[in-house]
Structures are given as structure tokens and as C-alpha cells.
Design a protein around this motif. Structure first.
Motif, PDB file in Angstrom:
ATOM      1  N   LEU A 122       0.814  -1.219   0.000  1.00 26.88           N
ATOM      2  CA  LEU A 122       0.000   0.000   0.000  1.00 26.88           C
ATOM      3  C   LEU A 122       0.850   1.273   0.000  1.00 26.88           C
ATOM      4  CD1 LEU A 122      -2.680   1.519   0.129  1.00 26.88           C
ATOM      5  CD2 LEU A 122      -2.676   1.168   2.616  1.00 26.88           C
ATOM      6  N   PRO A 123       1.879   1.399   0.876  1.00 25.70           N
ATOM      7  CA  PRO A 123       2.703   2.630   0.832  1.00 25.70           C
ATOM      8  C   PRO A 123       3.388   2.828  -0.520  1.00 25.70           C
ATOM      9  CG  PRO A 123       3.127   1.392   2.845  1.00 25.70           C
ATOM     10  CD  PRO A 123       2.322   0.501   1.968  1.00 25.70           C
ATOM     11  N   LEU A 124       3.775   1.736  -1.179  1.00 21.41           N
ATOM     12  CA  LEU A 124       4.444   1.860  -2.466  1.00 21.41           C
ATOM     13  C   LEU A 124       3.480   2.390  -3.534  1.00 21.41           C
ATOM     14  CD1 LEU A 124       6.539  -1.451  -2.538  1.00 21.41           C
ATOM     15  CD2 LEU A 124       7.261   0.839  -1.817  1.00 21.41           C
ATOM     16  N   SER A 125       2.238   1.898  -3.528  1.00 21.17           N
ATOM     17  CA  SER A 125       1.246   2.379  -4.498  1.00 21.17           C
ATOM     18  C   SER A 125       0.911   3.847  -4.256  1.00 21.17           C
ATOM     19  CB  SER A 125      -0.020   1.526  -4.410  1.00 21.17           C
ATOM     20  OG  SER A 125       0.236   0.200  -4.816  1.00 21.17           O
ATOM     21  N   VAL A 126       0.781   4.230  -2.986  1.00 22.75           N
ATOM     22  CA  VAL A 126       0.485   5.620  -2.651  1.00 22.75           C
ATOM     23  C   VAL A 126       1.632   6.532  -3.088  1.00 22.75           C
ATOM     24  CG1 VAL A 126       0.103   7.241  -0.757  1.00 22.75           C
ATOM     25  CG2 VAL A 126      -1.075   5.031  -0.765  1.00 22.75           C
ATOM     26  N   MET A 127       2.869   6.078  -2.881  1.00 21.35           N
ATOM     27  CA  MET A 127       4.024   6.879  -3.299  1.00 21.35           C
ATOM     28  C   MET A 127       4.043   7.075  -4.809  1.00 21.35           C
ATOM     29  SD  MET A 127       7.162   5.601  -0.850  1.00 21.35           S
ATOM     30  CE  MET A 127       8.327   6.674  -1.697  1.00 21.35           C
ATOM     31  N   LEU A 128       3.640   6.040  -5.565  1.00 17.97           N
ATOM     32  CA  LEU A 128       3.578   6.182  -7.025  1.00 17.97           C
ATOM     33  C   LEU A 128       2.556   7.235  -7.431  1.00 17.97           C
ATOM     34  CD1 LEU A 128       3.735   2.477  -8.300  1.00 17.97           C
ATOM     35  CD2 LEU A 128       5.440   4.258  -8.669  1.00 17.97           C
ATOM     36  N   ALA A 129       1.379   7.192  -6.795  1.00 15.26           N
ATOM     37  CA  ALA A 129       0.309   8.132  -7.148  1.00 15.26           C
ATOM     38  C   ALA A 129       0.685   9.568  -6.805  1.00 15.26           C
ATOM     39  CB  ALA A 129      -0.978   7.731  -6.442  1.00 15.26           C
ATOM     40  N   VAL A 130       1.171   9.766  -5.586  1.00 12.43           N
ATOM     41  CA  VAL A 130       1.535  11.121  -5.152  1.00 12.43           C
ATOM     42  C   VAL A 130       2.792  11.603  -5.877  1.00 12.43           C
ATOM     43  CG1 VAL A 130       2.241  12.531  -3.182  1.00 12.43           C
ATOM     44  CG2 VAL A 130       0.450  10.808  -2.904  1.00 12.43           C
ATOM     45  N   GLY A 131       3.773  10.709  -6.017  1.00 17.77           N
ATOM     46  CA  GLY A 131       5.019  11.083  -6.687  1.00 17.77           C
ATOM     47  C   GLY A 131       4.812  11.495  -8.128  1.00 17.77           C
ATOM     48  N   LYS A 132       3.865  10.849  -8.797  1.00 16.24           N
ATOM     49  CA  LYS A 132       3.561  11.194 -10.194  1.00 16.24           C
ATOM     50  C   LYS A 132       3.094  12.640 -10.313  1.00 16.24           C
ATOM     51  CE  LYS A 132      -0.194   9.306 -11.498  1.00 16.24           C
ATOM     52  NZ  LYS A 132      -1.075  10.507 -11.346  1.00 16.24           N
ATOM     53  N   GLU A 133       2.234  13.076  -9.415  1.00 20.05           N
ATOM     54  CA  GLU A 133       1.728  14.455  -9.457  1.00 20.05           C
ATOM     55  C   GLU A 133       2.804  15.456  -9.030  1.00 20.05           C
ATOM     56  OE1 GLU A 133      -1.064  15.058 -10.835  1.00 20.05           O
ATOM     57  OE2 GLU A 133      -1.665  12.957 -10.972  1.00 20.05           O
ATOM     58  N   LEU A 134       3.600  15.095  -8.030  1.00 27.25           N
ATOM     59  CA  LEU A 134       4.673  15.992  -7.586  1.00 27.25           C
ATOM     60  C   LEU A 134       5.738  16.149  -8.658  1.00 27.25           C
ATOM     61  CD1 LEU A 134       5.163  14.939  -3.837  1.00 27.25           C
ATOM     62  CD2 LEU A 134       3.988  16.955  -4.738  1.00 27.25           C
ATOM     63  N   ALA A 135       6.019  15.067  -9.397  1.00 26.76           N
ATOM     64  CA  ALA A 135       6.997  15.152 -10.482  1.00 26.76           C
ATOM     65  C   ALA A 135       6.506  16.102 -11.575  1.00 26.76           C
ATOM     66  CB  ALA A 135       7.253  13.765 -11.062  1.00 26.76           C
ATOM     67  N   GLN A 136       5.221  16.053 -11.872  1.00 25.12           N
ATOM     68  CA  GLN A 136       4.646  16.960 -12.865  1.00 25.12           C
ATOM     69  C   GLN A 136       4.844  18.411 -12.450  1.00 25.12           C
ATOM     70  OE1 GLN A 136       0.780  15.844 -14.608  1.00 25.12           O
ATOM     71  NE2 GLN A 136       0.079  17.922 -14.140  1.00 25.12           N
ATOM     72  N   LEU A 137       4.692  18.681 -11.156  1.00 27.02           N
ATOM     73  CA  LEU A 137       4.942  20.031 -10.653  1.00 27.02           C
ATOM     74  C   LEU A 137       6.427  20.366 -10.688  1.00 27.02           C
ATOM     75  CD1 LEU A 137       2.570  20.357  -7.552  1.00 27.02           C
ATOM     76  CD2 LEU A 137       2.546  21.781  -9.600  1.00 27.02           C
ATOM     77  N   GLY A 138       7.262  19.420 -10.232  1.00 28.63           N
ATOM     78  CA  GLY A 138       8.704  19.662 -10.175  1.00 28.63           C
ATOM     79  C   GLY A 138       9.306  19.906 -11.541  1.00 28.63           C
ATOM     80  N   PHE A 139       8.806  19.197 -12.557  1.00 26.62           N
ATOM     81  CA  PHE A 139       9.294  19.384 -13.916  1.00 26.62           C
ATOM     82  C   PHE A 139       8.614  20.551 -14.623  1.00 26.62           C
ATOM     83  CE2 PHE A 139      10.358  14.664 -13.740  1.00 26.62           C
ATOM     84  CZ  PHE A 139      11.714  14.903 -13.580  1.00 26.62           C
ATOM     85  N   ARG A 140       7.736  21.257 -13.924  1.00 30.40           N
ATOM     86  CA  ARG A 140       7.099  22.486 -14.399  1.00 30.40           C
ATOM     87  C   ARG A 140       6.186  22.236 -15.601  1.00 30.40           C
ATOM     88  NH1 ARG A 140      11.213  27.406 -14.442  1.00 30.40           N
ATOM     89  NH2 ARG A 140       9.293  28.501 -13.958  1.00 30.40           N
TER      90      ARG A 140
END
Length: 377
Positions: free
Chosen positions: A317-335
Motif C-alpha cells: 500500500l505505501p508503495l502504491s500511494v508513493m507512485l500516485a503522489v510522486g507522479k503528481e509531484l513530479a509533474q509540478l517539479g518538472f514544471r
């Protein structure tokens, strides 16, 4: 010490290390020509098209009744066959009315000309703007599919009216640093160890945690970093080798050009809609934008179910949540921007994760489930 605290703190440390190495991924090629917009325009001054002018330090494209669409190719002096180029660019749309199609705006493209044939050209977006878009300065690295190749810029104003203005375009050939080439191997190994340790199992000799961790790290690479995008962007304003403006090299002959880009045809037709770039996931997402919530739901339903059966338990479960949240944060980080729709994406991701875990729980006690996932937490 609390297990959750250990895993959270080590995860934050690995995120910092990932950011540190990513920002140091590139360095300028030795003796590379560093061009700015002025030096590029000066080298192409004799081939500027009607509707294109140099004004107040900017390259301006403006449509008119005689020229309803404006297309301009710019060769890059001093840059021959290269593997990858770094761009720092800024474009602005001024009352630019977008056409019937969304891609009929102002756009800055890169052409990669094959060394073997002048007709073999790969084209991809660098940036675009429409209406009154004050496009921010962006930094990125572009690479041809078949390297090396000879680059040229292509600028198109396909809107119904208005002005498309290029205010900044700094270009330099870059290479990957030893920071990245060596560090990414250690980084992948560290993430493998961390994620495999997170997965609980009764059988200490089982390979399941390692196989699950390998699958998860592969998904991180596809969805988060480097991610599904064609261009390579920094996590922030720019890569670390460009904290300030580099001195401009005006050399025109440091690197020989393998093909002749001076022979520009009398008229250049717009390219129209370009094929989708990036990974298969991104291409599917762009093709079915109306079904975007369903795509997010199905993606994370499938990913979570695969991870659960690979691990043999629900501890992913923590790994799946990290994928979901990380995907959106990466979109922000890469502008790449963000809006309220991203909250809907996260909701659909969460629903997909929840349903996958429910189905896994229901299936595991069955004969088929015990065969696939015999271990318990």
C-alpha cells in the motif's frame, strides 16, 4: 526506533539524493558553442521570412492577410552533429488567437536532421503559447531518437492573428556527467533495498520482496523520474551547471555541420499536428483525454494488483500511494503545471488502489490466490 519513522526518514533521504543527482545530470560538452537568440538570428538574418522580424532583442512572428501562417527555420551556427542539446527558452503570445485546432498556436520546435539523409527529419515540441500567454523561462534537454543528429530550430505561428514572440533562446550541447552515470546505479540499488525492506513477509529467504521492489522501481522510472516525457527537464529552474548565464560563444566553425541547412526552400508549409511524443502511457493519456479519470483508475488498479500478487500480501500500500503522489509531484517539479483536475486524478488513483486491495483480499484465500500469493504478513 519506530519502523515507520525509519522508513519515512530514509525515504526522504533517498528523495534528496535523487534530486541532487538529477540536477547534476548534465554538463556542457568540451569546447561547445554556446548560443543566445541574438547570435542565432544574426546567423540567419538573410533567410528571415515575411512576417518575421528582429525587434528590441526579440524574434517576432506576426500574421497578416498576405501571410496567414508564418514558418521560420533557424540553423544553429557552430553546432554540428550532437547527442543532446540544452535549451533555456522563453516565448510569449500577444493577442494570439488560436485556430480551430489546439495546436494552431505559436510553437517553437526542434528539428533533428539525420546525418545520412537531409529528408530524414524528426521534429518535436520545445514549447508553445497562445492567446496572451506570458510563458515562463523553461529549461530542458532534447535528444534525437537516433543520435547524433544535426539540430535546427523551427518556429511556427499558426494562429488566426496576433503576435508570437521568442524572447530568449540559449542553446548549448551537453553530455551526461559521471555524477549521474555512476550515481544512478547506486541510487537504483538504494531504492531497491529500501522498497524490498518495506514489504513484509514471513519467509525471510523469499525472493518476492526483491522481485516486487524491482517492479516498483521500474514503475517509478516510468511514472515519476525520468517519467513519461520526451524532454528532460530539471527539478526546478535549471540544471546545476546553469545557475547563471553562460558566456556566449560567437564561433561559427568550432564544429563542422554535416548537412547544409542554408538551402531553405522558398516557402515552408506548417507541419500540422505532430505525432505524440513521450512514453506509451503518455501517448494513451493524450489520445483519450475525455477518459482521463478512467485511465488513472485502471492504471493504478492494475499496478496495485500486480504489486500485491508479486509481494504476496497487502504491505505494498505505501508503495502504491508513493507512485500516485510522486507522479503528481513530479509533474509540478518538472514544471508541466497543475490544476484542479490533478485532484480528480489522485482520487481516481486512490479508488483504483483501494479496489485492487479489496479484490486481492477476496482472491487470496481461493486456490488460485494461494498459488499466486502463498505468503502472509
Amino acid at each position: 526506533m519506530n519502523r515507520s519513522f525509519i522508513f519515512t526518514s530514509t525515504a526522504l533521504l533517498l528523495v534528496i539524493c535523487t534530486w541532487f543527482l538529477w540536477q547534476r545530470r548534465f554538463a556542457p560538452e568540451k569546447q561547445a558553442a554556446n548560443l543566445d537568440l541574438k547570435s542565432i538570428v544574426e546567423a540567419n538574418e538573410s533567410s528571415l521570412r515575411p512576417g518575421v522580424r528582429w525587434e528590441s532583442g526579440h524574434l517576432v512572428l506576426e500574421t497578416s492577410a498576405d501571410h496567414p501562417q508564418v514558418v521560420q527555420r533557424l540553423r544553429l551556427p557552430g553546432i554540428g552533429s550532437v547527442d543532446q542539446l540544452h535549451f533555456r527558452i522563453r516565448v510569449v503570445a500577444d493577442r494570439l488567437e488560436v485556430g480551430t485546432n489546439r495546436w494552431e498556436d505559436g510553437r517553437l520546435l526542434i528539428e533533428w536532421h539525420s546525418q545520412n539523409s537531409t529528408d530524414d527529419i524528426q521534429t518535436e515540441y520545445l514549447t508553445s503559447a497562445g492567446y496572451n500567454d506570458p510563458n515562463a523561462v523553461s529549461s530542458c534537454v532534447a535528444r534525437p531518437k537516433i543520435a547524433p543528429a544535426v539540430p535546427a530550430l523551427r518556429i511556427e505561428h499558426l494562429g488566426r492573428s496576433g503576435i508570437f514572440r521568442v524572447e530568449q533562446c540559449d542553446v548549448i550541447a551537453v553530455r551526461e556527467t559521471s555524477w549521474w552515470t555512476s550515481g544512478k546505479v547506486l541510487l537504483i540499488a538504494a531504492w531497491l533495498v529500501w522498497s524490498s525492506a518495506l514489504i513484509k513477509t514471513d519467509n525471510k529467504r523469499s525472493l518476492r520482496p526483491w522481485l516486487t521492489a524491482a517492479l516498483w522501481v521500474f514503475l517509478v522510472a516510468q511514472l515519476i523520474i525520468p517519467g513519461p516525457w520526451a524532454l528532460i527537464r530539471p527539478l526546478g529552474q535549471s540544471f546545476e551547471f546553469l545557475p547563471k548565464n553562460l558566456p556566449v560563444s560567437t564561433s561559427r566553425s568550432e564544429i563542422p555541420v554535416d548537412i547544409n541547412l542554408n538551402d531553405v526552400p522558398e516557402s515552408m508549409a506548417p507541419l500540422g499536428k505532430l505525432p505524440e511524443s513521450g512514453s506509451l502511457i503518455l501517448q494513451i493519456k493524450n489520445h483519450i483525454k475525455q477518459s482521463r479519470p478512467l485511465l488513472h483508475f485502471l492504471l493504478f488498479f492494475g499496478v496495485t494488483l500486480a504489486l500485491a500478487f508479486a509481494a504476496g500480501n497487502r504491505s505494498i500500500l505505501p508503495l502504491s500511494v508513493m507512485l500516485a503522489v510522486g507522479k503528481e509531484l513530479a509533474q509540478l517539479g518538472f514544471r508541466y503545471g497543475s490544476d484542479y483536475v490533478d485532484l480528480l486524478d489522485l482520487l481516481c488513483d486512490s479508488l483504483g488502489i483501494a479496489l485492487a486491495l479489496v479484490i486481492f483480499t477476496k482472491l487470496k484465500p481461493t486456490r488460485w490466490g494461494r498459488l499466486i500469493a502463498p505468503e502472509t504478513t
